[in-house]
Design a protein around this motif. Structure first.
Motif, PDB file in Angstrom:
ATOM      1  N   LYS A  82       0.834  -1.208   0.000  1.00  0.00           N
ATOM      2  CA  LYS A  82       0.000   0.000   0.000  1.00  0.00           C
ATOM      3  C   LYS A  82       0.865   1.253   0.000  1.00  0.00           C
ATOM      4  N   TRP A  83       1.931   1.247   0.775  1.00  0.00           N
ATOM      5  CA  TRP A  83       2.820   2.412   0.834  1.00  0.00           C
ATOM      6  C   TRP A  83       3.492   2.655  -0.510  1.00  0.00           C
ATOM      7  N   THR A  84       4.058   1.590  -1.100  1.00  0.00           N
ATOM      8  CA  THR A  84       4.760   1.792  -2.369  1.00  0.00           C
ATOM      9  C   THR A  84       3.797   2.214  -3.470  1.00  0.00           C
ATOM     10  N   GLU A  85       2.586   1.672  -3.454  1.00  0.00           N
ATOM     11  CA  GLU A  85       1.580   2.092  -4.441  1.00  0.00           C
ATOM     12  C   GLU A  85       1.236   3.564  -4.258  1.00  0.00           C
ATOM     13  N   ASP A  86       1.041   3.981  -3.008  1.00  0.00           N
ATOM     14  CA  ASP A  86       0.729   5.388  -2.735  1.00  0.00           C
ATOM     15  C   ASP A  86       1.887   6.300  -3.137  1.00  0.00           C
ATOM     16  N   TRP A  87       3.107   5.873  -2.837  1.00  0.00           N
ATOM     17  CA  TRP A  87       4.273   6.693  -3.194  1.00  0.00           C
ATOM     18  C   TRP A  87       4.452   6.763  -4.709  1.00  0.00           C
ATOM     19  N   ASP A  88       4.197   5.645  -5.402  1.00  0.00           N
ATOM     20  CA  ASP A  88       4.282   5.662  -6.870  1.00  0.00           C
ATOM     21  C   ASP A  88       3.265   6.643  -7.448  1.00  0.00           C
ATOM     22  N   GLU A  89       2.056   6.635  -6.905  1.00  0.00           N
ATOM     23  CA  GLU A  89       1.024   7.571  -7.358  1.00  0.00           C
ATOM     24  C   GLU A  89       1.421   9.014  -7.056  1.00  0.00           C
ATOM     25  N   ALA A  90       1.952   9.242  -5.857  1.00  0.00           N
ATOM     26  CA  ALA A  90       2.376  10.598  -5.489  1.00  0.00           C
ATOM     27  C   ALA A  90       3.491  11.083  -6.411  1.00  0.00           C
ATOM     28  N   GLU A  93       2.001  12.258  -9.576  1.00  0.00           N
ATOM     29  CA  GLU A  93       1.287  13.533  -9.385  1.00  0.00           C
ATOM     30  C   GLU A  93       2.207  14.668  -8.921  1.00  0.00           C
ATOM     31  N   PHE A  96       5.150  13.781  -4.228  1.00  0.00           N
ATOM     32  CA  PHE A  96       5.939  12.888  -3.370  1.00  0.00           C
ATOM     33  C   PHE A  96       6.909  13.705  -2.525  1.00  0.00           C
TER      34      PHE A  96
END
Length: 101
Positions: A82-90, A93, A96
């Motif tokens: 979940k963290w890596t997915e969120d960071w990849d999305e950030a 955008e 990050f």
């Protein structure tokens, strides 16, 4: 009852190229080595550093994923997905908080 070493010593059946590649990937998965900077059981900082080390590698190699594959694997092995997915999305955008491209 068969012995365990007998079960695991059987020959691998014939595999196609895709299956061989997947088997190679699975055999070569390694978790991140122990980092003495993070001796406690809470590995959040270790995770954050591994993710940013991967980004730093990408930055230094001109986004060469092949050269930075180990760093990415280390991050993925210690960080919750979940963290890596969120960071990849950030990163996509440009929001990050870590190392920028």
């Amino acid at each position: 009852m068969p012995k365990l070493n007998k079960i695991f010593s059987d020959e691998i059946p014939a595999l196609d190229e895709k299956q061989e590649d997947l088997l190679h990937q699975v055999k070569n998965i390694r978790t991140t080595p122990r980092d003495q900077r993070f001796p406690s059981t809470n590995q959040a900082n270790h995770c954050w550093n591994r993710y940013n080390e991967w980004l730093l590698c990408l930055k230094q190699t001109g986004n060469d994923d092949a050269k930075c594959q180990n760093f990415r694997q280390y991050a993925l092995s210690i960080c919750p997905s979940k963290w890596t997915e969120d960071w990849d999305e950030a990163r996509e955008e440009n929001t990050f908080a870590g190392i920028k491209n």
